[in-house]
Scaffold this motif. Structure first.
Motif, PDB file in Angstrom:
ATOM      1  N   PHE A  97     -12.766  -7.795  -2.729  1.00 38.13           N
ATOM      2  CA  PHE A  97     -12.821  -9.073  -2.020  1.00 38.13           C
ATOM      3  C   PHE A  97     -12.563 -10.252  -2.959  1.00 38.13           C
ATOM      4  CE2 PHE A  97     -15.955  -7.127   1.231  1.00 38.13           C
ATOM      5  CZ  PHE A  97     -14.916  -6.630   1.979  1.00 38.13           C
ATOM      6  N   LEU A  98     -13.165 -10.209  -4.141  1.00 40.69           N
ATOM      7  CA  LEU A  98     -13.017 -11.319  -5.076  1.00 40.69           C
ATOM      8  C   LEU A  98     -11.616 -11.393  -5.682  1.00 40.69           C
ATOM      9  CD1 LEU A  98     -16.501 -11.145  -6.795  1.00 40.69           C
ATOM     10  CD2 LEU A  98     -15.673 -12.952  -5.276  1.00 40.69           C
ATOM     11  N   ALA A  99     -10.886 -10.289  -5.654  1.00 43.47           N
ATOM     12  CA  ALA A  99      -9.522 -10.260  -6.189  1.00 43.47           C
ATOM     13  C   ALA A  99      -8.465 -10.453  -5.105  1.00 43.47           C
ATOM     14  CB  ALA A  99      -9.279  -8.933  -6.913  1.00 43.47           C
ATOM     15  N   ASN A 100      -8.889 -10.602  -3.853  1.00 37.39           N
ATOM     16  CA  ASN A 100      -7.953 -10.761  -2.745  1.00 37.39           C
ATOM     17  C   ASN A 100      -7.808 -12.251  -2.432  1.00 37.39           C
ATOM     18  OD1 ASN A 100      -7.336 -11.126   0.238  1.00 37.39           O
ATOM     19  ND2 ASN A 100      -6.893  -8.944  -0.039  1.00 37.39           N
ATOM     20  N   SER A 101      -6.599 -12.758  -2.520  1.00 38.63           N
ATOM     21  CA  SER A 101      -6.383 -14.198  -2.343  1.00 38.63           C
ATOM     22  C   SER A 101      -6.787 -14.701  -0.958  1.00 38.63           C
ATOM     23  CB  SER A 101      -4.922 -14.554  -2.623  1.00 38.63           C
ATOM     24  OG  SER A 101      -4.070 -13.884  -1.717  1.00 38.63           O
ATOM     25  N   ASN A 102      -6.760 -13.846   0.048  1.00 35.88           N
ATOM     26  CA  ASN A 102      -7.118 -14.271   1.404  1.00 35.88           C
ATOM     27  C   ASN A 102      -8.611 -14.514   1.579  1.00 35.88           C
ATOM     28  OD1 ASN A 102      -4.444 -14.057   2.237  1.00 35.88           O
ATOM     29  ND2 ASN A 102      -4.713 -11.937   2.874  1.00 35.88           N
ATOM     30  N   VAL A 103      -9.439 -13.723   0.922  1.00 34.29           N
ATOM     31  CA  VAL A 103     -10.885 -13.796   1.174  1.00 34.29           C
ATOM     32  C   VAL A 103     -11.722 -14.114  -0.064  1.00 34.29           C
ATOM     33  CG1 VAL A 103     -10.738 -12.253   3.171  1.00 34.29           C
ATOM     34  CG2 VAL A 103     -11.230 -11.296   0.907  1.00 34.29           C
ATOM     35  N   SER A 104     -11.090 -14.303  -1.206  1.00 37.39           N
ATOM     36  CA  SER A 104     -11.841 -14.501  -2.445  1.00 37.39           C
ATOM     37  C   SER A 104     -12.796 -15.686  -2.361  1.00 37.39           C
ATOM     38  CB  SER A 104     -10.886 -14.682  -3.630  1.00 37.39           C
ATOM     39  OG  SER A 104     -11.617 -14.817  -4.820  1.00 37.39           O
ATOM     40  N   ARG A 105     -12.291 -16.829  -1.940  1.00 41.35           N
ATOM     41  CA  ARG A 105     -13.140 -18.024  -1.917  1.00 41.35           C
ATOM     42  C   ARG A 105     -14.318 -17.898  -0.954  1.00 41.35           C
ATOM     43  NH1 ARG A 105     -11.536 -24.334  -2.169  1.00 41.35           N
ATOM     44  NH2 ARG A 105     -13.628 -25.122  -1.780  1.00 41.35           N
ATOM     45  N   PRO A 106     -14.099 -17.507   0.310  1.00 37.26           N
ATOM     46  CA  PRO A 106     -15.274 -17.395   1.188  1.00 37.26           C
ATOM     47  C   PRO A 106     -16.254 -16.316   0.729  1.00 37.26           C
ATOM     48  CG  PRO A 106     -13.270 -16.736   2.366  1.00 37.26           C
ATOM     49  CD  PRO A 106     -12.858 -17.290   1.047  1.00 37.26           C
ATOM     50  N   PHE A 107     -15.724 -15.227   0.166  1.00 39.11           N
ATOM     51  CA  PHE A 107     -16.636 -14.184  -0.291  1.00 39.11           C
ATOM     52  C   PHE A 107     -17.415 -14.650  -1.519  1.00 39.11           C
ATOM     53  CE2 PHE A 107     -17.977 -10.281  -2.397  1.00 39.11           C
ATOM     54  CZ  PHE A 107     -18.681  -9.709  -1.351  1.00 39.11           C
TER      55      PHE A 107
END
Length: 176
Positions: free
Chosen positions: A109-119
């Motif tokens: 999740f933290l390495a995925n540009s789509n969800v990194s910030r909210p996660f």
């Protein structure tokens, strides 16, 4: 048909408005659908024990399956993603404490540009809430907390747009 495809299809289907009924088009999933996906997280996590135990345990296979599982949720729109993981973050944290292989999901999740910030925002809120317990926590739990902080800080290096998520918590982190 994979779970990721089903989740994507449900989260991207839209109720078509009917001009006479005055119904607005829905975006994302309904509350009920979000709760169903949250149950998938909660009930899916215990299933992965099978990959890490027994004589045929394969750490490589376990990591691969956990990556696939995490990928299922990266197709959600951000509102739905946040809703699901705000509900399930305590459960996910407990699973990580019990089995460090579950860190693969958080790393994904933290390495995925789509969800990194909210996660990162959800995870950081949980971690900052646990800071008062850190000094009295057993060594294994303290190590898990510190490792999770390290992951969040690493996501800021990877995605500088995550930095504003850290700012409101910085004083608390430094003074605790």
């Amino acid at each position: 048909l994979g779970v990721k495809t089903v989740v994507w299809s449900v989260s991207n289907s839209r109720m078509q408005p009917h001009p006479l009924a005055g119904v607005q088009a829905m975006k994302g999933m309904s509350e009920e659908e979000c709760l169903l996906v949250a149950r998938l997280v909660k009930n899916g996590l215990p299933c992965f024990v099978i990959y890490g135990t027994g004589p045929d345990a394969s750490p490589g296979e376990e990591k691969e399956v956990l990556d696939y599982f995490a990928g299922v949720f990266t197709v959600l729109d951000l509102r739905n993603f946040k809703q699901v993981f705000e509900l399930q973050m305590p459960t996910l944290y407990e699973r990580v404490r019990a089995n460090s292989s579950m860190l693969t999901i958080l790393q994904h999740f933290l390495a995925n540009s789509n969800v990194s910030r909210p996660f990162a925002e959800i995870l950081l809120s949980l971690l900052v809430g646990k800071l008062p317990e850190l000094s009295a926590a057993p060594e294994a739990e303290a190590a898990t907390l510190l490792r999770l902080f390290k992951l969040v800080f690493g996501s800021i290096t990877l995605f500088p747009e995550n930095e504003p998520v850290l700012r409101p918590h910085l004083a608390t982190i430094v003074t605790s």
